[in-house]
Design an enzyme around this catalytic site. Structure first.
Site, PDB file in Angstrom:
ATOM      1  N   CYS A  55     -18.328 -16.824 -15.571  1.00 23.99           N
ATOM      2  CA  CYS A  55     -18.576 -18.187 -16.060  1.00 23.99           C
ATOM      3  C   CYS A  55     -19.668 -18.186 -17.145  1.00 23.99           C
ATOM      4  CB  CYS A  55     -18.982 -19.091 -14.899  1.00 23.99           C
ATOM      5  SG  CYS A  55     -19.202 -20.809 -15.401  1.00 23.99           S
ATOM      6  N   CYS A  59     -26.200 -21.527 -14.376  1.00 26.91           N
ATOM      7  CA  CYS A  59     -26.706 -22.124 -13.128  1.00 26.91           C
ATOM      8  C   CYS A  59     -27.463 -21.036 -12.338  1.00 26.91           C
ATOM      9  CB  CYS A  59     -25.563 -22.673 -12.305  1.00 26.91           C
ATOM     10  SG  CYS A  59     -24.425 -23.701 -13.287  1.00 26.91           S
ATOM     11  N   CYS A  62     -26.086 -19.426  -9.114  1.00 25.28           N
ATOM     12  CA  CYS A  62     -24.666 -19.080  -8.973  1.00 25.28           C
ATOM     13  C   CYS A  62     -24.328 -17.621  -9.243  1.00 25.28           C
ATOM     14  CB  CYS A  62     -23.830 -19.974  -9.873  1.00 25.28           C
ATOM     15  SG  CYS A  62     -22.055 -19.717  -9.583  1.00 25.28           S
ATOM     16  N   CYS A  99      -9.733 -26.874  -0.814  1.00 29.53           N
ATOM     17  CA  CYS A  99     -10.477 -27.058  -2.054  1.00 29.53           C
ATOM     18  C   CYS A  99     -10.390 -25.813  -2.932  1.00 29.53           C
ATOM     19  CB  CYS A  99     -11.931 -27.370  -1.721  1.00 29.53           C
ATOM     20  SG  CYS A  99     -12.928 -27.647  -3.189  1.00 29.53           S
ATOM     21  N   CYS A 131      -8.391 -30.735  -2.964  1.00 26.93           N
ATOM     22  CA  CYS A 131      -9.633 -30.970  -3.690  1.00 26.93           C
ATOM     23  C   CYS A 131      -9.725 -29.905  -4.776  1.00 26.93           C
ATOM     24  CB  CYS A 131     -10.812 -30.851  -2.718  1.00 26.93           C
ATOM     25  SG  CYS A 131     -12.416 -30.863  -3.543  1.00 26.93           S
ATOM     26  N   CYS A 191     -16.339 -36.287  -4.843  1.00 24.77           N
ATOM     27  CA  CYS A 191     -17.126 -35.451  -3.940  1.00 24.77           C
ATOM     28  C   CYS A 191     -18.313 -34.957  -4.758  1.00 24.77           C
ATOM     29  CB  CYS A 191     -16.274 -34.281  -3.446  1.00 24.77           C
ATOM     30  SG  CYS A 191     -17.202 -33.043  -2.524  1.00 24.77           S
ATOM     31  N   ARG A 263     -21.181 -33.552   4.135  1.00 26.78           N
ATOM     32  CA  ARG A 263     -20.735 -32.191   4.472  1.00 26.78           C
ATOM     33  C   ARG A 263     -21.902 -31.213   4.548  1.00 26.78           C
ATOM     34  NH1 ARG A 263     -17.099 -31.685   0.754  1.00 26.78           N
ATOM     35  NH2 ARG A 263     -15.732 -32.871   2.114  1.00 26.78           N
TER      36      ARG A 263
HETATM   37  N1  SAM Z   1     -17.766 -24.314 -11.912  1.00 30.37           N
HETATM   38  C1  SAM Z   1     -17.607 -25.556 -11.266  1.00 30.37           C
HETATM   39  C2  SAM Z   1     -18.886 -26.370 -11.244  1.00 30.37           C
HETATM   40  O1  SAM Z   1     -19.951 -25.834 -11.425  1.00 30.37           O
HETATM   41  O2  SAM Z   1     -18.770 -27.581 -10.996  1.00 30.37           O
HETATM   42  C3  SAM Z   1     -17.065 -25.451  -9.851  1.00 30.37           C
HETATM   43  C4  SAM Z   1     -17.531 -24.340  -8.936  1.00 30.37           C
HETATM   44  S1  SAM Z   1     -19.257 -24.316  -8.526  1.00 30.37           S
HETATM   45  C5  SAM Z   1     -19.375 -22.760  -7.743  1.00 30.37           C
HETATM   46  C6  SAM Z   1     -19.391 -25.567  -7.251  1.00 30.37           C
HETATM   47  C7  SAM Z   1     -20.708 -25.803  -6.612  1.00 30.37           C
HETATM   48  O3  SAM Z   1     -21.025 -24.760  -5.706  1.00 30.37           O
HETATM   49  C8  SAM Z   1     -21.946 -25.885  -7.473  1.00 30.37           C
HETATM   50  O4  SAM Z   1     -22.076 -27.119  -8.119  1.00 30.37           O
HETATM   51  C9  SAM Z   1     -23.058 -25.682  -6.464  1.00 30.37           C
HETATM   52  O5  SAM Z   1     -23.458 -26.919  -5.926  1.00 30.37           O
HETATM   53  C10 SAM Z   1     -22.390 -24.834  -5.387  1.00 30.37           C
HETATM   54  N2  SAM Z   1     -22.975 -23.492  -5.328  1.00 30.37           N
HETATM   55  C11 SAM Z   1     -22.734 -22.470  -6.177  1.00 30.37           C
HETATM   56  N3  SAM Z   1     -23.447 -21.381  -5.846  1.00 30.37           N
HETATM   57  C12 SAM Z   1     -24.157 -21.711  -4.745  1.00 30.37           C
HETATM   58  C13 SAM Z   1     -25.095 -21.006  -3.931  1.00 30.37           C
HETATM   59  N4  SAM Z   1     -25.431 -19.749  -4.189  1.00 30.37           N
HETATM   60  N5  SAM Z   1     -25.624 -21.638  -2.863  1.00 30.37           N
HETATM   61  C14 SAM Z   1     -25.271 -22.924  -2.609  1.00 30.37           C
HETATM   62  N6  SAM Z   1     -24.408 -23.639  -3.340  1.00 30.37           N
HETATM   63  C15 SAM Z   1     -23.854 -23.047  -4.406  1.00 30.37           C
HETATM   64  C1  DTB Z   2     -19.886 -27.458  -2.473  1.00 33.14           C
HETATM   65  O1  DTB Z   2     -20.714 -28.396  -2.509  1.00 33.14           O
HETATM   66  N1  DTB Z   2     -20.122 -26.267  -1.980  1.00 33.14           N
HETATM   67  C2  DTB Z   2     -18.982 -25.403  -2.114  1.00 33.14           C
HETATM   68  C3  DTB Z   2     -17.938 -26.329  -2.752  1.00 33.14           C
HETATM   69  N2  DTB Z   2     -18.655 -27.559  -2.932  1.00 33.14           N
HETATM   70  C4  DTB Z   2     -17.246 -25.927  -3.980  1.00 33.14           C
HETATM   71  C5  DTB Z   2     -19.287 -24.133  -2.837  1.00 33.14           C
HETATM   72  C6  DTB Z   2     -20.392 -23.338  -2.176  1.00 33.14           C
HETATM   73  C7  DTB Z   2     -20.501 -22.056  -2.898  1.00 33.14           C
HETATM   74  C8  DTB Z   2     -21.514 -21.125  -2.264  1.00 33.14           C
HETATM   75  C9  DTB Z   2     -21.651 -19.868  -3.029  1.00 33.14           C
HETATM   76  C10 DTB Z   2     -20.402 -19.051  -3.113  1.00 33.14           C
HETATM   77  O2  DTB Z   2     -19.745 -18.784  -2.082  1.00 33.14           O
HETATM   78  O3  DTB Z   2     -20.074 -18.560  -4.206  1.00 33.14           O
HETATM   79 FE1  SF4 Z   3     -20.172 -21.632 -13.518  1.00 39.60          FE
HETATM   80 FE2  SF4 Z   3     -21.256 -21.203 -11.142  1.00 39.60          FE
HETATM   81 FE3  SF4 Z   3     -22.354 -22.974 -12.780  1.00 39.60          FE
HETATM   82 FE4  SF4 Z   3     -19.931 -23.521 -11.633  1.00 39.60          FE
HETATM   83  S1  SF4 Z   3     -21.896 -23.280 -10.583  1.00 39.60           S
HETATM   84  S2  SF4 Z   3     -20.538 -23.827 -13.778  1.00 39.60           S
HETATM   85  S3  SF4 Z   3     -19.089 -21.423 -11.551  1.00 39.60           S
HETATM   86  S4  SF4 Z   3     -22.196 -20.754 -13.134  1.00 39.60           S
END
Ligand code: SAM
Ligand code: DTB
Ligand code: SF4
Length: 325
Positions: A55, A59, A62, A99, A131, A191, A263
């Site tokens: 990506c 973030c 992430c 989802c 979702c 959501c 959630r």
């Molecule tokens: N790329 C899209 C976005 O950012 O909206 C969708 C996928 S992204 C992985 C969805 C959500 O997962 C993020 O907005 C964040 O709230 C959550 N998330 C990602 N990495 C995480 C982590 N290490 N711990 C907790 N929540 C995480």
């Molecule tokens: C949300 O609030 N948490 C989920 C879902 N919506 C998409 C994602 C959590 C991701 C946790 C880190 C991972 O497994 O990559």
């Molecule tokens: Fe990309 Fe992860 Fe940020 Fe979603 S949360 S935009 S997958 S870097």
């Protein structure tokens, strides 16, 4: 008497709720929870990362951001059969919502998007709420997703507006809100929630809750994630958030947004059964089940079902099933 649904909370009002004595806070949240929901029902949702890693966003939490060096194995959009197979398994294990997550900054009008729309049709036919969480969307893209049968679109605000630029620099808080507005214009439900444990202050948490609670219409579901600190990300050494912060966040969300599903999302693997029970007491009524979130581990399915058994919790039927009986 049921409290009214409001969207005009002052920061002080949210802070007063968030900072109230913990047991009184939980008692109030549990009361509101019982006025609006069956407190023994917990929604089971299943996540699948349909496009993983690489990506372009930054973030800080992430593991899928291309610029960090994590163990995540990147893959392009999964074939439809693989996704449908996972959806069938989710259905068989009692999930009501499936989802699909993609490590995209935003949706592009290309073949991958068309493929996702096609998958949505087929997953819907299984009787699951579909979702999607695919990054930013325009109004037209949101409409296409809605027309294809997407039930909910996930797009988290993640933290407070003030803290946003400390966590993400490649987009801003307003970009997030714009996508949520685009989703709101369609039939899809919203959501949106956030993460605790990013190094934010109580004030940031209060502001994040205030933003969600003051939306014209509350998000129908509000995920509260505890950071899963992943090696290779800038937040890899972040101190784990304590249980009481999670409980305060969930209880406050429940009181502020009584009708929404709250959630208990990422981070359950590091929480004891007792800590999770406290979160359910505080009004959480949805979880992700299955051994993987998107890229990180989640509790074993059987352990979760044992916990349901111990606590007398039952799986919430899908709104689609409820509608057909
Ligand atoms: N790329 C899209 C976005 O950012 O909206 C969708 C996928 S992204 C992985 C969805 C959500 O997962 C993020 O907005 C964040 O709230 C959550 N998330 C990602 N990495 C995480 C982590 N290490 N711990 C907790 N929540 C995480
Ligand atoms: C949300 O609030 N948490 C989920 C879902 N919506 C998409 C994602 C959590 C991701 C946790 C880190 C991972 O497994 O990559
Ligand atoms: Fe990309 Fe992860 Fe940020 Fe979603 S949360 S935009 S997958 S870097």
């Amino acid at each position: 008497m049921r409290p009214e649904i409001r969207n005009n909370y002052s920061t002080q009002e949210v802070a007063d709720i968030y900072h109230s004595p913990l047991l009184s806070l939980v008692y109030q949240a549990a009361t509101v929870h019982r006025q609006f929901h069956n407190a023994n029902e917990v929604q089971k949702c299943t996540l699948l990362s349909v496009k993983t890693g690489g990506c372009p966003e930054d973030c800080a939490y992430c593991p899928q951001a291309a610029r960090y060096h994590t163990d995540v194995k990147n893959h392009g959009l999964l074939p439809k059969e693989t996704v449908l197979d996972a959806a069938q398994k989710a259905k068989a294990s009692g999930s009501s919502r499936f989802c699909m997550g993609a490590a995209w900054r935003e949706v592009r009008d290309n073949r991958d998007f068309d493929k996702v729309l096609d998958m949505v049709h087929d997953i819907n036919d299984l009787g699951l709420e579909v979702c999607c969480t695919l990054g930013m969307v325009t109004e037209e893209q949101a409409q296409k997703l809605s027309d294809a049968g997407v039930y909910a679109y996930n797009h988290n605000i993640d933290t407070s507006e003030e803290n946003y630029s400390n966590i993400i620099s490649t987009r801003n808080f307003d970009d997030r809100l714009r996508t949520l507005e685009n989703v709101r214009k369609t039939k899809m439900t919203v959501c949106s929630g956030g993460i605790v444990g990013l190094g934010e202050t109580d004030e940031d948490r209060i502001h994040m809750l205030q933003t969600l609670a003051n939306m014209e219409k509350h998000p129908e579901s509000v995920p509260i994630n505890a950071l899963v600190a992943v090696e290779g990300t800038p937040l890899e050494n972040q101190k784990p958030v304590d249980t009481w912060t999670m409980v305060r966040m969930i209880a406050s969300a429940r009181i502020l947004m009584p009708e929404s599903m709250v959630r208990l999302s990422a981070g359950r693997l590091s929480m004891s059964e007792e800590a999770q029970a406290m979160c359910f007491m505080a009004g959480a009524n949805s979880i992700f089940t299955g051994e993987k979130l998107l890229t990180t581990p989640n509790p074993e399915y059987d352990d979760d079902m044992k916990m349901f058994d111990t606590l007398g919790l039952v799986a919430m039927p899908s709104s689609k099933e409820a509608a057909s009986v």
